[in-house]
Design an enzyme around this catalytic site. Structure first.
Site, PDB file in Angstrom:
ATOM      1  N   HIS A  65       0.841  -1.197   0.000  1.00  0.00           N
ATOM      2  CA  HIS A  65       0.000   0.000   0.000  1.00  0.00           C
ATOM      3  C   HIS A  65       0.877   1.248   0.000  1.00  0.00           C
ATOM      4  CE1 HIS A  65       0.742   0.610   4.275  1.00  0.00           C
ATOM      5  NE2 HIS A  65       0.338  -0.611   4.525  1.00  0.00           N
TER       6      HIS A  65
ATOM      7  N   HIS B 263       4.064   1.611   2.169  1.00  0.00           N
ATOM      8  CA  HIS B 263       5.263   0.920   1.682  1.00  0.00           C
ATOM      9  C   HIS B 263       5.899   1.716   0.540  1.00  0.00           C
ATOM     10  CE1 HIS B 263       2.694  -2.615   3.110  1.00  0.00           C
ATOM     11  NE2 HIS B 263       3.664  -2.502   4.002  1.00  0.00           N
TER      12      HIS B 263
ATOM     13  N   CYS C  37       1.563  -9.466  20.487  1.00  0.00           N
ATOM     14  CA  CYS C  37       0.677  -9.106  19.362  1.00  0.00           C
ATOM     15  C   CYS C  37       1.118  -9.882  18.126  1.00  0.00           C
ATOM     16  CB  CYS C  37       0.712  -7.609  19.053  1.00  0.00           C
ATOM     17  SG  CYS C  37      -0.189  -7.229  17.523  1.00  0.00           S
TER      18      CYS C  37
ATOM     19  N   CYS D  81       2.010  -7.557  15.086  1.00  0.00           N
ATOM     20  CA  CYS D  81       3.325  -6.899  15.169  1.00  0.00           C
ATOM     21  C   CYS D  81       4.436  -7.945  15.223  1.00  0.00           C
ATOM     22  CB  CYS D  81       3.473  -6.091  16.450  1.00  0.00           C
ATOM     23  SG  CYS D  81       2.440  -4.649  16.634  1.00  0.00           S
TER      24      CYS D  81
ATOM     25  N   CYS E 117      -3.392  -4.126  21.473  1.00  0.00           N
ATOM     26  CA  CYS E 117      -2.195  -3.604  20.816  1.00  0.00           C
ATOM     27  C   CYS E 117      -2.442  -2.132  20.468  1.00  0.00           C
ATOM     28  CB  CYS E 117      -1.914  -4.390  19.545  1.00  0.00           C
ATOM     29  SG  CYS E 117      -0.680  -3.605  18.498  1.00  0.00           S
TER      30      CYS E 117
ATOM     31  N   HIS F  52      -2.419  -2.087  16.365  1.00  0.00           N
ATOM     32  CA  HIS F  52      -3.437  -2.817  15.604  1.00  0.00           C
ATOM     33  C   HIS F  52      -4.799  -2.873  16.291  1.00  0.00           C
ATOM     34  CE1 HIS F  52       0.373  -4.334  13.834  1.00  0.00           C
ATOM     35  NE2 HIS F  52      -0.326  -4.174  12.730  1.00  0.00           N
TER      36      HIS F  52
ATOM     37  N   LYS G  64      -3.185   5.850  11.177  1.00  0.00           N
ATOM     38  CA  LYS G  64      -2.109   5.288  10.378  1.00  0.00           C
ATOM     39  C   LYS G  64      -2.755   4.374   9.328  1.00  0.00           C
ATOM     40  CE  LYS G  64       1.690   2.097  10.236  1.00  0.00           C
ATOM     41  NZ  LYS G  64       2.009   0.738  10.614  1.00  0.00           N
TER      42      LYS G  64
ATOM     43  N   LYS H 209      -3.144  -2.006   5.893  1.00  0.00           N
ATOM     44  CA  LYS H 209      -4.108  -2.923   5.308  1.00  0.00           C
ATOM     45  C   LYS H 209      -5.102  -3.383   6.376  1.00  0.00           C
ATOM     46  CE  LYS H 209      -5.616  -5.289   1.860  1.00  0.00           C
ATOM     47  NZ  LYS H 209      -6.080  -4.664   0.635  1.00  0.00           N
TER      48      LYS H 209
HETATM   49  O1  ME8 Z   1       7.136  -3.839   9.866  1.00  0.00           O
HETATM   50  N1  ME8 Z   1       3.052   5.577   6.769  1.00  0.00           N
HETATM   51  O2  ME8 Z   1       6.762  -4.652   7.731  1.00  0.00           O
HETATM   52  P1  ME8 Z   1       5.503  -3.796   7.277  1.00  0.00           P
HETATM   53  C1  ME8 Z   1       4.348   5.557   6.511  1.00  0.00           C
HETATM   54  N2  ME8 Z   1       8.422  -6.591   8.141  1.00  0.00           N
HETATM   55  N3  ME8 Z   1       5.061   4.442   6.314  1.00  0.00           N
HETATM   56  C2  ME8 Z   1       4.416   3.280   6.366  1.00  0.00           C
HETATM   57  C3  ME8 Z   1       3.040   3.209   6.626  1.00  0.00           C
HETATM   58  C4  ME8 Z   1       2.341   4.441   6.831  1.00  0.00           C
HETATM   59  N4  ME8 Z   1       1.045   4.508   7.044  1.00  0.00           N
HETATM   60  N5  ME8 Z   1       2.676   1.922   6.610  1.00  0.00           N
HETATM   61  C5  ME8 Z   1       3.783   1.199   6.340  1.00  0.00           C
HETATM   62  C6  ME8 Z   1       7.381  -4.595   8.959  1.00  0.00           C
HETATM   63  N6  ME8 Z   1       4.840   2.006   6.182  1.00  0.00           N
HETATM   64  C7  ME8 Z   1       8.549  -5.536   9.069  1.00  0.00           C
HETATM   65  C8  ME8 Z   1       9.829  -4.756   8.868  1.00  0.00           C
HETATM   66  S1  ME8 Z   1      12.506  -4.579   8.666  1.00  0.00           S
HETATM   67  C9  ME8 Z   1      13.825  -5.502   9.094  1.00  0.00           C
HETATM   68  C10 ME8 Z   1      11.099  -5.560   8.980  1.00  0.00           C
HETATM   69  C11 ME8 Z   1       6.205   1.590   5.851  1.00  0.00           C
HETATM   70  O3  ME8 Z   1       5.026  -4.421   6.017  1.00  0.00           O
HETATM   71  C12 ME8 Z   1       7.215   2.083   6.870  1.00  0.00           C
HETATM   72  O4  ME8 Z   1       8.490   2.041   6.301  1.00  0.00           O
HETATM   73  O5  ME8 Z   1       4.547  -3.632   8.382  1.00  0.00           O
HETATM   74  C13 ME8 Z   1       7.083   1.036   7.953  1.00  0.00           C
HETATM   75  O6  ME8 Z   1       8.182   1.047   8.847  1.00  0.00           O
HETATM   76  C14 ME8 Z   1       7.026  -0.217   7.110  1.00  0.00           C
HETATM   77  O7  ME8 Z   1       6.266   0.174   5.946  1.00  0.00           O
HETATM   78  C15 ME8 Z   1       6.361  -1.390   7.808  1.00  0.00           C
HETATM   79  O8  ME8 Z   1       6.129  -2.394   6.867  1.00  0.00           O
END
Ligand code: ME8
Length: 511
Positions: free
Chosen positions: A17, A20, A125, A128, A143, A146, A304, A307
């Site tokens: 989304h 990312h 959680c 998370c 959480c 979430h 925030k 998904k």
């Molecule tokens: O946390 N605003 O993966 P994730 C800004 N797999 N950035 C956002 C966002 C938002 N609303 N939503 C997501 C994980 N992001 C782990 C990470 S790293 C070794 C492992 C971005 O799919 C932002 O960079 O939940 C956030 O830190 C990341 O997506 C979380 O992606």
């Protein structure tokens, strides 16, 4: 000089989304800017495929985790080029070579005396994949991210002796104040460390979906340790970045790119990167990254975006209608990088129309049109106007200094002020009036030469943000050189310009 930038690796439990896309775009801007500086650059992104978030999502769909991972990893992989992201590699944590590095590094952590057996009891959680301390739990045992109810876990695990790194981490924060930015996040991480670090589970016993623990086949590694190591493992097996000097094939990229220059993350995963990650690297005797930059959340209706919350703005739809450049520009312009900010279709359309179309688009089209009309497309051989040169003095250096601190919105603002300056220059000089007076031909020459050179200069600087449009425009100016050393006003030597279709059409072809 080398520069290594990373995004978080994204969970494959759901589709990509805008959140990312945001981090990937920001990392791409930094990567492109450093390439303009002639540095060797490595830009990494990828997917986090193990652990409970993925296992649970697969279970809910009635498929195997690997199948879900394969399906969604493809979508994340496809997102990068659609965003115009120039990543050098895409890591998947189910890559065999990544798993081998995880096993090797974490075995070393154990040999170094930082792993012991114990029993974990506490709140967890599954979304998370995180164990929550008492002060991190919302009302109703929920959480805070979430809003789902936390589970009570009791499990025999191997533990990582995080507590042993309390003092080394405090020292790190004291000695390297620029290691984590912005300052609010630095303070938040430091106060978490000072509040006292407890040991954390390194493995999971009941979960099957993960990297097997080599010294105990009943366990897999806790997904966060597996995931964090991607930044390191990728350099062991990724192919050479495009444009690397010949003869380096097969060389271990670690030697050239480790330690990482920048990890970009959002604040949701601050603690893992600001506390666990440096502690883990210290335990494994690996050099720490240079910088972590924590950007804010993109918010929709104040929440925030994610998904699981179901309030997602679709980046694919925006790109299809307006192109990737418009999305890149909007996100880095409208939301100060490092802070939270609301995004909406209305504010996107406003920026697109008032800035991309009316300011940059118009500047480009009228500059080219006037040179075609008054000088048959040939740029007059005149020097740049000293009045304008002053306003551009030191610009590339200032932009570079901001980007060195990951201040991507401030850097863009520096450039944009010059876009506006050029538009004011057009109004002040009124070339159409000069054109009516033969005695002012030299003045007109100077104005046109200054305008086109100013346009070239800002366009080279805008390339990291607007790669497609910038390349198209520089092509029309016959000035494809992207090197930052030549971005300075006056460094160009444009001879002829050619007309192009509107860079940012107000009516999209489909709309
Ligand atoms: O946390 N605003 O993966 P994730 C800004 N797999 N950035 C956002 C966002 C938002 N609303 N939503 C997501 C994980 N992001 C782990 C990470 S790293 C070794 C492992 C971005 O799919 C932002 O960079 O939940 C956030 O830190 C990341 O997506 C979380 O992606």
């Amino acid at each position: 000089m080398s520069f290594y930038v990373t995004t978080p690796i994204y969970y494959v439990n759901a589709a990509p989304h805008l959140g990312h896309a945001y981090t990937t775009i920001a990392a791409d801007v930094m990567a492109r800017h450093h390439r303009q500086r002639g540095e060797e650059v490595f830009f990494l992104t990828g997917t986090d495929e193990h652990g409970e978030p993925v296992a649970d999502a697969a279970h809910a769909l009635g498929i195997e985790p690997q199948e879900l991972a394969d399906r969604n990893a493809e979508r994340f992989k496809a997102l990068a080029p659609q965003l115009g992201a120039s990543n050098d590699f895409f890591i998947r944590t189910t890559d065999r070579q990544h798993e081998a590095t995880v096993q090797e590094v974490l075995s070393r952590v154990r040999e170094n005396g930082f792993v012991y057996e114990g029993t974990y009891e506490g709140s967890y959680c599954p979304r998370c994949a995180d164990f929550k301390a008492e002060n991190e739990i919302d009302e109703g045992n929920r959480c805070p991210i979430h809003h789902i109810e936390l589970t009570r876990e009791q499990e025999d695990n191997y533990f990582f002796k995080l507590s042993a790194f309390q003092e080394p981490l405090e020292r790190l924060y004291a000695e390297r104040e620029d290691w984590l930015a912005p300052r609010t996040r630095y303070n938040e991480a430091l106060s978490f460390i000072r509040s006292g670090l407890r040991d954390v589970p390194l493995t999971r016993h009941r979960l099957k979906w993960g990297v097997p623990v080599p010294w105990d086949s009943e366990h897999v590694f806790y997904v966060w340790f597996d995931a964090l190591l991607n930044y390191y493992s990728a350099l062991r097996y990724a192919p050479q970045p495009a444009g690397a000097p010949q003869g380096l094939a097969g060389e271990d990229l670690l030697g050239r790119f480790w330690p990482a220059s920048y990890h970009l993350i959002a604040k949701d995963i601050l603690r893992f990167h600001a506390v666990y990650w440096p502690a883990l690297l210290m335990a494994a005797e690996i050099e720490l990254p240079e910088h972590i930059f924590v950007h804010g959340y993109l918010l929709m209706e104040g929440e925030k975006m994610s998904k699981s919350l179901g309030n997602v703005l679709d980046p694919f739809a925006v790109i299809e209608r307006y192109g990737a450049d418009a999305l890149r520009f909007y996100l880095l312009r409208d939301v100060p990088f490092g802070q939270d900010g609301s995004v909406s279709t209305a504010s996107f359309e406003l920026r697109y129309e008032s800035e991309l179309a009316n300011e940059l688009g118009n500047l480009a089209s009228r500059t080219i049109a006037m040179i075609v009309r008054f000088r048959d497309g040939t740029v007059p051989a005149a020097g740049v106007d000293p009045a304008l040169a002053e306003d551009f003095a030191g610009l590339p250096e200032r932009v570079a200094a901001q980007i060195d601190r990951a201040e991507l919105t401030l850097a863009l603002e520096e450039i944009w002020q010059r876009v506006r300056r050029l538009n004011r220059y057009v109004e002040e000089q009124a070339p159409w009036r000069l054109a009516r007076d033969d005695a002012r031909a030299e003045d007109l020459d100077r104005v046109l030469a200054t305008l086109v050179e100013g346009l070239r200069s800002v366009t080279v600087l805008l390339w990291p943000y607007l790669p497609q449009s910038a390349e198209r425009l520089l092509g029309a100016l016959g000035a494809p050189d992207l090197a930052l050393v030549n971005a300075r006003l006056g460094a160009g030597s444009i001879e002829r310009v050619s007309t192009i279709d509107s860079l940012f059409p107000k009516e999209s072809p489909s709309g």
